[in-house]
Design an enzyme around this catalytic site. Structure first.
Site, PDB file in Angstrom:
ATOM      1  N   PHE A 135     -19.277   4.432  57.457  1.00 36.25           N
ATOM      2  CA  PHE A 135     -17.886   4.228  58.099  1.00 36.25           C
ATOM      3  C   PHE A 135     -17.244   4.462  59.036  1.00 36.25           C
ATOM      4  O   PHE A 135     -17.120   5.566  58.794  1.00 36.25           O
ATOM      5  CB  PHE A 135     -17.524   4.291  56.581  1.00 36.25           C
ATOM      6  N   ASP A 220     -19.975   9.750  65.075  1.00 35.58           N
ATOM      7  CA  ASP A 220     -18.212   9.558  64.811  1.00 35.58           C
ATOM      8  C   ASP A 220     -17.714  11.077  64.174  1.00 35.58           C
ATOM      9  O   ASP A 220     -18.386  11.192  62.842  1.00 35.58           O
ATOM     10  CB  ASP A 220     -18.240   8.737  63.822  1.00 35.58           C
ATOM     11  N   LYS A 249      -8.359  12.525  62.189  1.00 34.91           N
ATOM     12  CA  LYS A 249      -7.886  13.045  60.564  1.00 34.91           C
ATOM     13  C   LYS A 249      -7.323  14.372  61.033  1.00 34.91           C
ATOM     14  O   LYS A 249      -5.724  14.089  61.455  1.00 34.91           O
ATOM     15  CB  LYS A 249      -8.998  12.929  59.937  1.00 34.91           C
TER      16      LYS A 249
HETATM   17  C1  LIG Z   1     -11.405   8.043  58.775  1.00 37.04           C
HETATM   18  C2  LIG Z   1     -13.279   8.100  58.929  1.00 37.04           C
HETATM   19  C3  LIG Z   1     -12.414   6.693  60.083  1.00 37.04           C
HETATM   20  C4  LIG Z   1     -11.197   5.775  60.034  1.00 37.04           C
HETATM   21  O1  LIG Z   1      -9.920   6.688  60.681  1.00 37.04           O
HETATM   22  P1  LIG Z   1      -8.639   6.268  60.386  1.00 37.04           P
HETATM   23  O2  LIG Z   1      -7.391   6.917  60.727  1.00 37.04           O
HETATM   24  O3  LIG Z   1      -8.249   5.979  58.663  1.00 37.04           O
HETATM   25  O4  LIG Z   1      -8.784   4.483  60.934  1.00 37.04           O
HETATM   26  C5  LIG Z   1     -13.564   6.042  60.885  1.00 37.04           C
HETATM   27  N1  LIG Z   1     -14.493   7.265  60.669  1.00 37.04           N
HETATM   28  C6  LIG Z   1     -14.693   8.359  59.298  1.00 37.04           C
HETATM   29  C7  LIG Z   1     -16.912   8.869  59.299  1.00 37.04           C
HETATM   30  C8  LIG Z   1     -13.979   7.674  59.328  1.00 37.04           C
HETATM   31  O5  LIG Z   1     -13.849   9.394  57.574  1.00 37.04           O
END
Ligand SMILES: *Cc1c(COP(=O)(O)O)cnc(C)c1O
Length: 390
Positions: A135, A220, A249
């Site tokens: 994700f 990520d 985050k």
């Molecule tokens: C939450 C998340 C995203 C997206 O972040 P947003 O601030 O909601 O756009 C991307 N990668 C990972 C692993 C995430 O947990």
């Protein structure tokens, strides 16, 4: 305008409807506790999707934001700024070795977009290899890297050049990486995909495959970064050295912020004007990130996450329930995989004062603030045991 019902009614009348909603209105927080508009108290194991690393209502964060708001809120990156300069220095001093430059933005998806663009720019290649169950966000580029069909399918056609391999499968990754590959994009622990930690062999293997093919490795760390997994960054568990790393985050204590960290070699390929963002690197978010990093460091919260996570996972594993398939996680990123759908149990947890998250259809995900105490973790464990019985 004070009860759950009145707030829910008003919000429901005007909101887009894009979100599946839970039927409470959260209005206040303190530490690892939240309160709804009717005054009910909850233990927060959601942290606003993993954002509230320091817990809620931190006076240090509130004061830093207020002070900066009085001085200067906005200042785009075409000018230099004192808060931004200090944050960049701080970020790079914390970053895994080799990541010496940063691009600041406003969210996780935006950090992923930036990382993808920089990888294409630096390699002159189009291909991005990502993982099934990965994700990476909801904007069109990040969504192209995201695997889940229900998020993707209504918005096709997506960005060309993206392929997906089974996570933790090095053979399949080796087949997918070619001379056309700009980057391999992976999470160290898949978050939304079910709290699935990758193996050291897979992640290190990905690094070697990228080196051999002249591709870049994008990690990520939007969810895992800033102490969540028990280290400042999850790559440290595996001595992994990415070329690009996406952050967001919890980075700025709840103020929207993201960043792309990169190597000198990647930064050398970025010309002025190549990418940008009006709000990126704004002084308000930079001040919030600086104080967040200060508190994380002063309270040694990454280490606390490691210890509390180990304790919590140990407690959860002692729940005797035929409904549990597996308990897994890293630091305070914890998943309980059930043999059935998790939604009814998330509901029952909420009814009994514990807020948790789903991660795929069958996993209950706990992302508490790193300041949560053991008594609260005990109570969460007992509540889960009792809702699984009931
Ligand atoms: C939450 C998340 C995203 C997206 O972040 P947003 O601030 O909601 O756009 C991307 N990668 C990972 C692993 C995430 O947990």
């Amino acid at each position: 305008m004070s009860s759950n019902t009145s707030i829910i009614e008003l919000e429901s009348r005007y909101t887009s409807g894009a979100y599946p909603k839970r039927e409470i209105a959260i209005v206040r927080g303190q530490g690892a506790r939240l309160w709804d508009a009717d005054g009910r108290e909850y233990i927060d194991c959601a942290s606003g999707h993993g954002v509230a690393l320091l817990g809620h209502g931190r006076p240090e964060v509130a004061e830093a934001i207020a002070e900066q708001a009085r001085r200067l809120i906005t200042c785009p990156e075409v000018f230099y700024n004192d808060q931004r300069a200090r944050l960049l220095e701080r970020l790079i001093s914390l970053a895994p070795e080799g990541l010496t430059r940063a691009f600041l933005c406003n969210s996780g998806a935006e950090a992923i977009e930036g990382a993808i663009k920089f990888a294409r720019l630096a390699t002159g290649r189009p291909g991005i290899v990502a993982a099934m169950r990965g994700f990476h966000g909801r904007t069109l580029g990040a969504l192209s890297a995201t695997w889940e069909r229900k998020y993707r399918q209504p918005f096709e056609p997506l960005v060309p050049g993206f392929t997906h391999i089974p996570y933790d499968n090095l053979d399949r990754l080796a087949q997918a990486v070619t001379e056309e590959t700009a980057a391999v994009l992976l999470e160290v622990v898949q978050g939304e995909g079910g709290v699935r930690p990758g193996s050291r062999e897979f992640l290190q293997g990905a690094r070697e495959l990228c080196d051999r093919a002249g591709a870049l490795l994008i990690i990520d760390e939007v969810q895992t970064g800033f102490g969540r997994t028990g280290r400042w960054f999850a790559v440290e568990h595996h001595d992994l050295r990415p070329d690009l790393m996406a952050l967001a985050k919890g980075m700025a204590g709840g103020v929207p912020m993201g960043a792309v960290l990169m190597t000198e070699a990647v930064a050398e390929k970025i010309q002025p004007g190549a990418h940008g963002s009006t709000f990126g690197g704004n002084p308000l978010a930079c001040a919030a990130a600086l104080v967040t990093i200060d508190v994380l460091e002063r309270e040694d919260l990454p280490r606390q996450a490691a210890e509390k996570g180990e304790y919590f996972i140990g407690r959860l594993r002692r729940i005797e329930s035929p409904k549990i398939r597996e308990v897994r996680g890293l630091g305070l990123m914890v998943g309980v995989e059930l043999r059935e759908r998790s939604t009814p149990y998330l509901r029952r947890l909420m009814d009994r004062g514990v807020l948790a998250l789903p991660a795929g259809p069958t996993v209950i995900r706990f992302l508490p603030p790193l300041v949560i105490n053991r008594e609260d973790l005990d109570q969460v464990t007992e509540t889960l045991a009792s809702v699984l019985e009931g």
